[in-house]
Design an enzyme around this catalytic site. Structure first.
Site, PDB file in Angstrom:
ATOM      1  N   GLU A  85      42.380  43.510  -4.047  1.00 43.74           N
ATOM      2  CA  GLU A  85      43.003  42.418  -4.807  1.00 43.74           C
ATOM      3  C   GLU A  85      43.568  42.921  -6.136  1.00 43.74           C
ATOM      4  O   GLU A  85      43.316  44.043  -6.563  1.00 43.74           O
ATOM      5  CB  GLU A  85      41.967  41.325  -5.099  1.00 43.74           C
ATOM      6  CG  GLU A  85      41.843  40.267  -4.014  1.00 43.74           C
ATOM      7  CD  GLU A  85      42.964  39.232  -4.045  1.00 43.74           C
ATOM      8  OE1 GLU A  85      43.921  39.419  -4.822  1.00 43.74           O
ATOM      9  OE2 GLU A  85      42.874  38.246  -3.303  1.00 43.74           O
ATOM     10  N   ASN A  94      43.927  30.413  -6.818  1.00 42.21           N
ATOM     11  CA  ASN A  94      44.614  31.637  -6.420  1.00 42.21           C
ATOM     12  C   ASN A  94      46.085  31.530  -6.821  1.00 42.21           C
ATOM     13  O   ASN A  94      46.527  30.535  -7.392  1.00 42.21           O
ATOM     14  CB  ASN A  94      44.495  31.811  -4.895  1.00 42.21           C
ATOM     15  CG  ASN A  94      44.086  33.198  -4.495  1.00 42.21           C
ATOM     16  OD1 ASN A  94      44.490  34.173  -5.113  1.00 42.21           O
ATOM     17  ND2 ASN A  94      43.280  33.300  -3.453  1.00 42.21           N
ATOM     18  N   ASP A 146      47.616  33.193  -0.870  1.00 41.12           N
ATOM     19  CA  ASP A 146      46.674  34.079  -1.557  1.00 41.12           C
ATOM     20  C   ASP A 146      47.322  34.554  -2.859  1.00 41.12           C
ATOM     21  O   ASP A 146      47.866  33.754  -3.598  1.00 41.12           O
ATOM     22  CB  ASP A 146      46.273  35.237  -0.635  1.00 41.12           C
ATOM     23  CG  ASP A 146      44.874  35.742  -0.918  1.00 41.12           C
ATOM     24  OD1 ASP A 146      44.523  35.885  -2.100  1.00 41.12           O
ATOM     25  OD2 ASP A 146      44.120  36.014   0.032  1.00 41.12           O
TER      26      ASP A 146
END
Length: 297
Positions: free
Chosen positions: A15, A154, A206
């Site tokens: 991430e 997110n 995401d």
């Protein structure tokens, strides 16, 4: 548009990719491993540093000490990588989680250098609306709660001029992306409205990035795609990656015209059809990005 594997990182949850222009290198995190990673463009060298708790999101520090601001489990920290592969950690702001078992998730700086980050319950299956979005204005400042009642905040991003903020909730029960008007002086978002209902498109929303044209790039988790939406919310293109769970994207390279994508390697899942899950990929997106603002710039 072929996706090139730049590193078979096998991250549990890769991430928060951030391009470091001074080093010409990509940094990112593996959340459950608590690791900060770096891949250098010149020679492909890969290095990692170990934190003492889960490490969810990062932004470059603008102060002379450099380093990184990071959202972790118990709050925000300044992290300084060492030659020994460790991270010297200095607390910046603690967080009062709504319950046990929470951590920070997605985060980044606005154009003025304020750090934004959201929290979530790690057990996503509960679908608990205990997640929240916070703003951190600088060293020595507390966290300012900006949005609550979320499950998995997110997709944070800011328009090129900084006057629009984007935010998503990637939980299967929500799958929405919102836009806000953003006051660049006060750091306060307002006029929340639906930007994209991701139930109409493949993949859950995401991590995200913004290009120079103000278009919003969002990873379609579970669909193996990265989508580009125009500022009026129209799908412009979808680029494939060879894994089901792309997690977040970031522009980088000398011309900021490469789109780097991190991904997830889920535990206990048969990965025969996606052996590169958890890898980091590079795409030619046909667009240029913006340099990420440093914290406290």
């Amino acid at each position: 548009m072929h996706a090139e594997l730049i590193l078979d990182a096998r991250n549990g949850t890769g991430e928060s990719p951030v391009w470091h222009p001074g080093e010409q290198a990509l940094y990112w995190v593996d959340i459950p491993a608590g690791q900060l990673h770096r891949w250098r463009l010149a020679d492909g060298a890969h290095q990692r540093w170990q934190a003492d708790q889960m490490l969810a999101c990062i932004a470059r520090g603008a102060s002379p000490e450099g380093g990184w601001i990071a959202g972790m489990q118990s709050g925000l920290f300044h992290l300084q990588p060492t030659a020994q592969g460790t991270l010297v950690s200095r607390p910046l702001a603690s967080v009062a989680h709504a319950r046990e078992g929470m951590r920070f998730n997605d985060g980044r700086c606005d154009r003025q250098g304020r750090f934004w980050a959201g929290t979530m319950l790690m057990d996503m299956q509960q679908g608990a609306t205990v997640g929240a979005l916070y703003r951190h204005d600088g060293d020595g400042q507390p966290l300012h709660l900006q949005q609550d009642g979320m499950i998995v905040p997110n997709g944070l991003a800011f328009s090129p001029d900084g006057t629009r903020m984007y935010l998503s909730d990637s939980h299967p029960q929500v799958q929405a992306i919102w836009a806000f008007d953003y006051d660049t002086d006060s750091g306060i978002p307002s006029n929340r409205r639906l930007f994209v209902d991701m139930r109409d498109y493949p993949g859950r929303p995401d991590g995200a990035a913004i290009d120079q044209d103000g278009c919003y790039w969002i990873c379609g988790n579970d669909a193996g795609l990265v989508h580009r939406f125009t500022p009026d919310g129209k799908l412009d293109r979808s680029l494939p990656v060879p894994v089901k769970k792309p997690a977040m994207c970031a522009f980088g390279g000398p011309g900021l015209d490469t789109l780097f994508v991190t991904s997830i390697r889920p535990a206990g899942v048969d990965l025969a059809d996606q052996p590169l899950a958890g890898g980091v990929f590079a795409l030619n997106p046909g667009a240029k990005g913006l340099e990420e603002p440093a914290w406290g710039n």
